[in-house]
Write a protein that holds these residues in place. Structure first.
Motif, PDB file in Angstrom:
ATOM      1  N   ASN A 107     -90.001  22.153  38.738  1.00 39.34           N
ATOM      2  CA  ASN A 107     -90.509  20.886  39.244  1.00 39.34           C
ATOM      3  C   ASN A 107     -92.027  20.988  39.350  1.00 39.34           C
ATOM      4  O   ASN A 107     -92.556  21.719  40.192  1.00 39.34           O
ATOM      5  CB  ASN A 107     -89.905  20.575  40.618  1.00 39.34           C
ATOM      6  CG  ASN A 107     -90.274  19.189  41.117  1.00 39.34           C
ATOM      7  OD1 ASN A 107     -91.440  18.816  41.133  1.00 39.34           O
ATOM      8  ND2 ASN A 107     -89.271  18.418  41.528  1.00 39.34           N
ATOM      9  N   THR A 108     -92.715  20.260  38.487  1.00 36.93           N
ATOM     10  CA  THR A 108     -94.180  20.342  38.467  1.00 36.93           C
ATOM     11  C   THR A 108     -94.791  19.796  39.750  1.00 36.93           C
ATOM     12  O   THR A 108     -95.781  20.342  40.262  1.00 36.93           O
ATOM     13  CB  THR A 108     -94.730  19.568  37.253  1.00 36.93           C
ATOM     14  OG1 THR A 108     -94.195  20.139  36.047  1.00 36.93           O
ATOM     15  CG2 THR A 108     -96.239  19.631  37.200  1.00 36.93           C
ATOM     16  N   ALA A 109     -94.225  18.729  40.289  1.00 38.59           N
ATOM     17  CA  ALA A 109     -94.801  18.100  41.482  1.00 38.59           C
ATOM     18  C   ALA A 109     -94.822  19.057  42.665  1.00 38.59           C
ATOM     19  O   ALA A 109     -95.798  19.108  43.428  1.00 38.59           O
ATOM     20  CB  ALA A 109     -94.023  16.839  41.828  1.00 38.59           C
ATOM     21  N   SER A 110     -93.749  19.820  42.820  1.00 40.56           N
ATOM     22  CA  SER A 110     -93.679  20.748  43.955  1.00 40.56           C
ATOM     23  C   SER A 110     -94.040  22.176  43.566  1.00 40.56           C
ATOM     24  O   SER A 110     -94.073  23.064  44.424  1.00 40.56           O
ATOM     25  CB  SER A 110     -92.262  20.733  44.543  1.00 40.56           C
ATOM     26  OG  SER A 110     -91.311  21.181  43.590  1.00 40.56           O
ATOM     27  N   ALA A 111     -94.311  22.378  42.269  1.00 43.81           N
ATOM     28  CA  ALA A 111     -94.635  23.722  41.746  1.00 43.81           C
ATOM     29  C   ALA A 111     -93.567  24.738  42.172  1.00 43.81           C
ATOM     30  O   ALA A 111     -93.869  25.818  42.670  1.00 43.81           O
ATOM     31  CB  ALA A 111     -96.014  24.165  42.208  1.00 43.81           C
ATOM     32  N   SER A 112     -92.316  24.376  41.948  1.00 40.26           N
ATOM     33  CA  SER A 112     -91.219  25.248  42.363  1.00 40.26           C
ATOM     34  C   SER A 112     -90.108  25.198  41.324  1.00 40.26           C
ATOM     35  O   SER A 112     -90.012  24.257  40.526  1.00 40.26           O
ATOM     36  CB  SER A 112     -90.679  24.829  43.726  1.00 40.26           C
ATOM     37  OG  SER A 112     -90.149  23.517  43.663  1.00 40.26           O
ATOM     38  N   GLY A 113     -89.269  26.217  41.355  1.00 37.65           N
ATOM     39  CA  GLY A 113     -88.125  26.268  40.465  1.00 37.65           C
ATOM     40  C   GLY A 113     -88.218  27.423  39.494  1.00 37.65           C
ATOM     41  O   GLY A 113     -89.113  28.270  39.558  1.00 37.65           O
ATOM     42  N   ALA A 114     -87.263  27.475  38.585  1.00 38.57           N
ATOM     43  CA  ALA A 114     -87.172  28.572  37.628  1.00 38.57           C
ATOM     44  C   ALA A 114     -88.293  28.501  36.602  1.00 38.57           C
ATOM     45  O   ALA A 114     -88.824  27.425  36.294  1.00 38.57           O
ATOM     46  CB  ALA A 114     -85.817  28.524  36.921  1.00 38.57           C
ATOM     47  N   SER A 115     -88.656  29.662  36.052  1.00 37.67           N
ATOM     48  CA  SER A 115     -89.653  29.716  34.977  1.00 37.67           C
ATOM     49  C   SER A 115     -89.347  30.904  34.085  1.00 37.67           C
ATOM     50  O   SER A 115     -88.915  31.956  34.556  1.00 37.67           O
ATOM     51  CB  SER A 115     -91.076  29.817  35.546  1.00 37.67           C
ATOM     52  OG  SER A 115     -91.230  30.991  36.317  1.00 37.67           O
ATOM     53  N   PHE A 116     -89.568  30.734  32.783  1.00 40.17           N
ATOM     54  CA  PHE A 116     -89.332  31.806  31.829  1.00 40.17           C
ATOM     55  C   PHE A 116     -90.548  32.732  31.781  1.00 40.17           C
ATOM     56  O   PHE A 116     -91.696  32.255  31.845  1.00 40.17           O
ATOM     57  CB  PHE A 116     -89.102  31.235  30.431  1.00 40.17           C
ATOM     58  CG  PHE A 116     -87.817  30.470  30.283  1.00 40.17           C
ATOM     59  CD1 PHE A 116     -86.653  31.114  29.912  1.00 40.17           C
ATOM     60  CD2 PHE A 116     -87.769  29.100  30.519  1.00 40.17           C
ATOM     61  CE1 PHE A 116     -85.462  30.412  29.769  1.00 40.17           C
ATOM     62  CE2 PHE A 116     -86.598  28.390  30.385  1.00 40.17           C
ATOM     63  CZ  PHE A 116     -85.433  29.049  30.011  1.00 40.17           C
ATOM     64  N   PRO A 117     -90.331  34.038  31.595  1.00 40.19           N
ATOM     65  CA  PRO A 117     -91.493  34.918  31.427  1.00 40.19           C
ATOM     66  C   PRO A 117     -92.185  34.685  30.094  1.00 40.19           C
ATOM     67  O   PRO A 117     -93.410  34.594  30.021  1.00 40.19           O
ATOM     68  CB  PRO A 117     -90.884  36.318  31.526  1.00 40.19           C
ATOM     69  CG  PRO A 117     -89.450  36.147  31.175  1.00 40.19           C
ATOM     70  CD  PRO A 117     -89.066  34.785  31.647  1.00 40.19           C
ATOM     71  N   ASN A 118     -91.399  34.582  29.019  1.00 41.48           N
ATOM     72  CA  ASN A 118     -91.923  34.328  27.683  1.00 41.48           C
ATOM     73  C   ASN A 118     -90.865  33.548  26.915  1.00 41.48           C
ATOM     74  O   ASN A 118     -89.665  33.778  27.089  1.00 41.48           O
ATOM     75  CB  ASN A 118     -92.223  35.631  26.925  1.00 41.48           C
ATOM     76  CG  ASN A 118     -93.170  36.547  27.675  1.00 41.48           C
ATOM     77  OD1 ASN A 118     -94.378  36.351  27.659  1.00 41.48           O
ATOM     78  ND2 ASN A 118     -92.604  37.550  28.352  1.00 41.48           N
ATOM     79  N   LEU A 119     -91.308  32.642  26.047  1.00 47.76           N
ATOM     80  CA  LEU A 119     -90.349  31.848  25.281  1.00 47.76           C
ATOM     81  C   LEU A 119     -90.860  31.685  23.860  1.00 47.76           C
ATOM     82  O   LEU A 119     -92.052  31.401  23.640  1.00 47.76           O
ATOM     83  CB  LEU A 119     -90.131  30.487  25.937  1.00 47.76           C
ATOM     84  CG  LEU A 119     -89.001  29.619  25.366  1.00 47.76           C
ATOM     85  CD1 LEU A 119     -88.301  28.849  26.479  1.00 47.76           C
ATOM     86  CD2 LEU A 119     -89.542  28.646  24.311  1.00 47.76           C
ATOM     87  N   THR A 120     -89.959  31.855  22.895  1.00 49.45           N
ATOM     88  CA  THR A 120     -90.284  31.673  21.483  1.00 49.45           C
ATOM     89  C   THR A 120     -89.465  30.537  20.917  1.00 49.45           C
ATOM     90  O   THR A 120     -88.240  30.467  21.124  1.00 49.45           O
ATOM     91  CB  THR A 120     -90.009  32.957  20.683  1.00 49.45           C
ATOM     92  OG1 THR A 120     -90.923  33.974  21.087  1.00 49.45           O
ATOM     93  CG2 THR A 120     -90.179  32.719  19.186  1.00 49.45           C
ATOM     94  N   VAL A 121     -90.141  29.633  20.206  1.00 52.48           N
ATOM     95  CA  VAL A 121     -89.468  28.533  19.521  1.00 52.48           C
ATOM     96  C   VAL A 121     -89.182  28.975  18.090  1.00 52.48           C
ATOM     97  O   VAL A 121     -90.108  29.227  17.311  1.00 52.48           O
ATOM     98  CB  VAL A 121     -90.338  27.264  19.522  1.00 52.48           C
ATOM     99  CG1 VAL A 121     -89.606  26.107  18.851  1.00 52.48           C
ATOM    100  CG2 VAL A 121     -90.740  26.884  20.932  1.00 52.48           C
ATOM    101  N   ASP A 122     -87.894  29.071  17.742  1.00 49.58           N
ATOM    102  CA  ASP A 122     -87.499  29.506  16.403  1.00 49.58           C
ATOM    103  C   ASP A 122     -86.346  28.636  15.916  1.00 49.58           C
ATOM    104  O   ASP A 122     -85.267  29.110  15.577  1.00 49.58           O
ATOM    105  CB  ASP A 122     -87.093  30.987  16.424  1.00 49.58           C
ATOM    106  CG  ASP A 122     -86.851  31.545  15.028  1.00 49.58           C
ATOM    107  OD1 ASP A 122     -87.241  30.882  14.049  1.00 49.58           O
ATOM    108  OD2 ASP A 122     -86.248  32.631  14.926  1.00 49.58           O
TER     109      ASP A 122
END
Length: 526
Positions: A107-122
């Motif tokens: 959630n960008t507004a609250s700057a909270s929640g899950a986040s990926f360490p690194n992500l690749t688009v393939d």
């Protein structure tokens, strides 16, 4: 020692507790760690409600259709910056699965929640963000194949820093969408150390239109998106004329403030309409301010081939860098346009003077009544002993972005002690590189008449300098009688001989107007 539960065992346990569910499920009390010893592949839809950790070097290949991070999910990293979550569309079991759907759980507004360490688009079909979910990548977003479609939601890269985005080019980037409203690509905590931070964005998969921010103020989050068309009121009103590139960049920073930034906007040349193509050399960046589009100064604008790509420089794209853009707020709109050239001369000279005001000083002055797409002026000079004109001084146009219909005055004093004729002209350099010229003005040396030797014994010379109109020179006695008369059409030296001893006056006047230009005295001795 920290206890690590191998992935295979944990997934077995998860399946045991949730046998009725399809796909892979990590419950709220579940904990999984990707150690990096071997790569891991998930072939089915995945829902993470628990803890999914990863070490640096670990790779998780996701071949499923949908990934969901629940409200309590976490994706921690063990060693280093954590593992890579590679979203791959070429499922070796189910072949191509099309576009993958990602519910990031942030959630960008609250700057909270899950986040990926690194992500690749393939995935050549791309990844689409699911409804009501933003997505955050803490360290590195890498494009190997395909795009990320925001679908109205936000993508955050960085974690108290700008993070890293790699692999982007005109075929691989973040698609913000063509509509006025939509999601943003956000880079966290830009500052001086971050350098030039690129936002690889575009309106659709075939229209790469990135932006870049170079910022040196207090660390702040910046966001960017781009949408189709340029509207009179930025997000509403009539579409602008085809002198615009039909893209609007929406740039903002969380806190806003008085500090500015250098901004770069890039578009594919294929997005240009005919009027823009014909006048590309006159292009400018516009900023929406006080309910209208306002041209930004082209003197602070740098234009190059497309440079916002991790591949080779893009000759089929154009970048405009405006430096600096002052007082950048939290919701700004920018566009690109050009000014049409009109037939004929682009500059109207009302007057151009050049005149000697001292032995070593020439005054020049010119006034323009109209300027169109002017970059600058160059005052040029050629001495009568020279064959080519030389640059004396460059003066930037006083017109905003080189366009004006008001009278504008330019002035320069030239240090010129040449004892002969000098020729001046003004070279106009237009923004597209074309040139125009004013009329030529001839400037003589200081007009003077020398008599030598004086006194003399009946033989002397009269040197006339600086006069190139028909003149008459009279040598008269003290009673005003003309003793000798000479007609002069150019600079000359007269030899006077065989004249009786007396006092004489030398009078030089213009033949047509009879205006006296010089009066002197010569004494002839016995």
């Amino acid at each position: 020692m920290k206890r690590i539960l191998p992935v295979i065992l944990l997934l077995f346990i998860c399946a045991k507790h949730t046998f009725a569910q399809q796909g892979i499920y990590i419950p709220a009390d579940g904990k999984v760690c990707l150690t990096g010893i071997l790569p891991v592949s998930f072939y089915q839809d995945t829902r993470n409600e628990g803890l999914l950790g990863s070490n640096s070097g670990a790779v998780l290949y996701f071949f499923g259709k949908q990934w969901t991070n629940g409200s309590a999910a976490t994706l921690t990293h063990g060693t280093g910056s954590g593992g890579v979550f590679r979203f791959a569309g070429n499922n070796p079991v189910n072949t191509s699965i099309g576009r993958q759907l990602l519910y990031g759980g942030y959630n960008t507004a609250s700057a909270s929640g899950a986040s990926f360490p690194n992500l690749t688009v393939d995935n050549s079909d791309g990844i689409e963000l699911g409804d009501l979910n933003d997505t955050k990548i803490r360290t590195n977003l890498h494009f190997s194949n395909g795009n990320i479609y925001l679908n109205g939601w936000n993508l955050v890269v960085g974690n108290n820093n700008a993070g890293i985005i790699t692999g982007y080019n005109e075929h691989r980037f973040v698609v913000t969408g063509a509509d006025v409203a939509g999601g943003f690509l956000i880079r966290e905590k830009l500052d001086r150390d971050a350098g030039k931070v690129v936002f690889p964005i575009g309106t659709d998969a075939g229209s790469y239109s990135p932006a870049a921010v170079e910022y040196a103020g207090t660390p702040d989050d910046f966001r960017a998106r781009v949408f189709e068309n340029v509207y009179q009121l930025a997000t509403s009103g009539a579409a602008m004329l085809d002198t615009f590139v039909y893209k609007t960049w929406n740039i903002g920073r969380n806190n806003g403030g008085t500090s500015g930034a250098n901004l770069t906007f890039q578009h594919m040349n294929s997005a240009e309409l005919p009027d823009y193509v014909a006048n590309r050399g006159n292009s400018i960046v516009n900023r929406f301010s006080n309910n209208s589009w306002r041209e930004m100064s082209f003197t602070q604008l740098t234009t190059t081939d497309g440079e916002l790509s991790t591949s080779a420089r893009m000759l089929n794209a154009t970048s405009h860098t405006q430096a600096p853009v002052a007082t950048l707020g939290n919701n700004e709109f920018f566009s690109k346009s050009t000014t049409k050239a009109i037939p004929g001369k682009q500059v109207m000279f009302i007057r151009f003077y050049a005149q000697r005001i001292a032995d070593a000083l020439v005054e020049t002055f010119w006034t323009t009544g109209q300027e169109r797409n002017v970059a600058y002026f160059v005052l040029e000079r050629k001495l009568e002993t020279e064959s080519v004109y030389k640059d004396i001084v460059r003066q930037n146009t006083q017109a905003l972005n080189g366009n004006s219909r008001a009278n504008l005055n330019y002035y320069f004093l030239d240090n010129n002690s040449f004892d002969g004729w000098s020729y001046y002209r003004v070279r106009v350099v237009l923004r597209n590189g074309n040139v125009e010229y004013s009329e030529i003005r001839a400037v003589p040396p200081n007009k003077k008449v020398d008599i030598f030797p004086n006194p003399n014994y009946g033989q002397f010379k009269i040197r006339v300098q600086g006069y190139r109109t028909p003149m008459i020179l009279h040598l008269t006695n003290v009673w005003g009688q003309v003793v000798r008369e000479y007609r002069i059409n150019s600079e000359t030296v007269l030899d006077v001989t065989n004249i009786a001893a007396a006092t004489y006056f030398v009078v030089l006047y213009e033949e047509n107007s009879h205006r006296i230009a010089f009066r002197g005295k010569v004494l002839v001795l016995k």
